[in-house]
Design a protein around this motif. Structure first.
Motif, PDB file in Angstrom:
ATOM      1  N   GLY A  35      26.395 -33.136   6.323  1.00 28.74           N
ATOM      2  CA  GLY A  35      27.089 -33.348   7.670  1.00 28.74           C
ATOM      3  C   GLY A  35      28.702 -33.090   7.483  1.00 28.74           C
ATOM      4  O   GLY A  35      29.444 -32.550   8.209  1.00 28.74           O
ATOM      5  N   ALA A  36      29.149 -33.247   6.146  1.00 32.08           N
ATOM      6  CA  ALA A  36      30.728 -33.081   5.529  1.00 32.08           C
ATOM      7  C   ALA A  36      30.961 -31.647   5.774  1.00 32.08           C
ATOM      8  O   ALA A  36      31.995 -31.036   6.317  1.00 32.08           O
ATOM      9  CB  ALA A  36      30.994 -33.634   4.425  1.00 32.08           C
ATOM     10  N   LEU A  37      29.885 -30.778   5.109  1.00 30.54           N
ATOM     11  CA  LEU A  37      30.109 -29.242   5.293  1.00 30.54           C
ATOM     12  C   LEU A  37      30.097 -28.733   6.794  1.00 30.54           C
ATOM     13  O   LEU A  37      30.714 -27.782   7.083  1.00 30.54           O
ATOM     14  CB  LEU A  37      29.020 -28.685   4.224  1.00 30.54           C
ATOM     15  N   ARG A  38      29.387 -29.216   7.595  1.00 27.20           N
ATOM     16  CA  ARG A  38      29.320 -28.968   8.980  1.00 27.20           C
ATOM     17  C   ARG A  38      30.634 -29.324   9.746  1.00 27.20           C
ATOM     18  O   ARG A  38      31.137 -28.374  10.243  1.00 27.20           O
ATOM     19  CB  ARG A  38      28.132 -29.598   9.660  1.00 27.20           C
ATOM     20  N   ARG A  39      31.228 -30.414   9.411  1.00 25.03           N
ATOM     21  CA  ARG A  39      32.661 -30.640   9.939  1.00 25.03           C
ATOM     22  C   ARG A  39      33.594 -29.757   9.580  1.00 25.03           C
ATOM     23  O   ARG A  39      34.637 -29.388  10.073  1.00 25.03           O
ATOM     24  CB  ARG A  39      33.042 -32.016   9.597  1.00 25.03           C
ATOM     25  N   LEU A  40      33.576 -29.448   8.189  1.00 22.20           N
ATOM     26  CA  LEU A  40      34.712 -28.383   7.559  1.00 22.20           C
ATOM     27  C   LEU A  40      34.264 -27.040   8.244  1.00 22.20           C
ATOM     28  O   LEU A  40      35.190 -26.352   8.334  1.00 22.20           O
ATOM     29  CB  LEU A  40      34.423 -28.284   6.153  1.00 22.20           C
ATOM     30  N   SER A  41      33.228 -26.706   8.607  1.00 24.77           N
ATOM     31  CA  SER A  41      32.656 -25.379   8.981  1.00 24.77           C
ATOM     32  C   SER A  41      32.960 -24.967  10.580  1.00 24.77           C
ATOM     33  O   SER A  41      33.324 -24.034  11.113  1.00 24.77           O
ATOM     34  CB  SER A  41      31.402 -25.164   8.740  1.00 24.77           C
ATOM     35  N   ILE A  42      33.378 -26.392  11.215  1.00 24.41           N
ATOM     36  CA  ILE A  42      33.701 -26.336  12.574  1.00 24.41           C
ATOM     37  C   ILE A  42      34.870 -25.352  12.711  1.00 24.41           C
ATOM     38  O   ILE A  42      34.920 -24.495  13.959  1.00 24.41           O
ATOM     39  CB  ILE A  42      34.004 -27.634  13.426  1.00 24.41           C
ATOM     40  N   ASN A  43      35.925 -25.389  12.205  1.00 21.25           N
ATOM     41  CA  ASN A  43      36.995 -24.500  12.210  1.00 21.25           C
ATOM     42  C   ASN A  43      37.175 -23.174  11.408  1.00 21.25           C
ATOM     43  O   ASN A  43      37.756 -22.345  11.204  1.00 21.25           O
ATOM     44  CB  ASN A  43      38.329 -25.075  11.972  1.00 21.25           C
ATOM     45  N   GLY A  44      35.847 -22.953  10.609  1.00 17.81           N
ATOM     46  CA  GLY A  44      35.651 -22.053   9.570  1.00 17.81           C
ATOM     47  C   GLY A  44      36.647 -22.128   8.482  1.00 17.81           C
ATOM     48  O   GLY A  44      37.343 -23.276   8.213  1.00 17.81           O
ATOM     49  N   PHE A  45      36.498 -20.902   7.699  1.00 18.37           N
ATOM     50  CA  PHE A  45      37.596 -21.273   6.451  1.00 18.37           C
ATOM     51  C   PHE A  45      38.278 -20.080   6.271  1.00 18.37           C
ATOM     52  O   PHE A  45      38.685 -19.837   5.155  1.00 18.37           O
ATOM     53  CB  PHE A  45      36.206 -21.262   5.203  1.00 18.37           C
ATOM     54  N   SER A  46      38.598 -19.517   7.412  1.00 19.97           N
ATOM     55  CA  SER A  46      39.682 -18.377   7.422  1.00 19.97           C
ATOM     56  C   SER A  46      40.884 -18.559   6.759  1.00 19.97           C
ATOM     57  O   SER A  46      41.480 -17.744   5.863  1.00 19.97           O
ATOM     58  CB  SER A  46      39.865 -17.650   8.737  1.00 19.97           C
TER      59      SER A  46
END
Length: 153
Positions: free
Chosen positions: A120-131
């Motif tokens: 779930g935490a990884l999904r939240r971090l992925s919302i804005n991507g990692f660019s």
């Protein structure tokens, strides 16, 4: 413990390492890399796979002969990681810190519950991507070259 692969768009794959299990080259190749490369190929397509670079640090499973042979057989190009450079690993300067912030102070009744929280935490971090993380990473690499491997702020 988890093995997490991500790119500028977000998390590609997550593999939970079973409790008490040591991550060996065999585990890394069979359980982590195969899954990651299959998902990446599905996401970017076969043609674009040859333009992908894999970056991982110099941990033993990452540098083992078995891993090198596997990656070479799949024509995966590695982005080199200098020894003793945690400041050049996006996991070390970004992902671990963010995950600690999101999970700090919480207690889980089971490994399954903890895994759900991590995912779930990884999904939240992925919302804005990692660019932005990769922009920072490139800047850090340039500084490392500029200062010839010396520490920098």
């Amino acid at each position: 413990m988890f093995s997490v692969f991500f790119n500028a768009r977000g998390v590609i794959s997550v593999t939970r390492v079973p409790e008490g299990r040591t991550v060996t080259a065999q585990f890394y190749v069979r359980k982590c890399l195969r899954k990651t490369l299959a998902k990446l190929r599905k996401d970017v397509g076969k043609k674009k796979m040859r333009h992908q670079l894999l970056h991982h640090d110099n941990a033993r499973p990452h540098t083992a002969s078995l891993t090198k042979i596997f990656l070479k057989s799949r024509k995966v190009k590695l982005f080199p990681h200098p020894p003793y450079s945690p400041d050049l690993s996006p996991c070390d300067f970004y992902l671990f810190w963010k995950m600690k912030d999101l999970l700090r102070g919480k207690h889980y009744k089971s490994a399954t519950e903890a895994e759900a929280a991590v995912r779930g935490a990884l999904r939240r971090l992925s919302i804005n991507g990692f660019s932005a993380v990769f922009d920072d990473w490139l800047s850090r690499c340039e500084k490392c070259i500029k200062y010839k491997g010396d520490y920098f702020e």
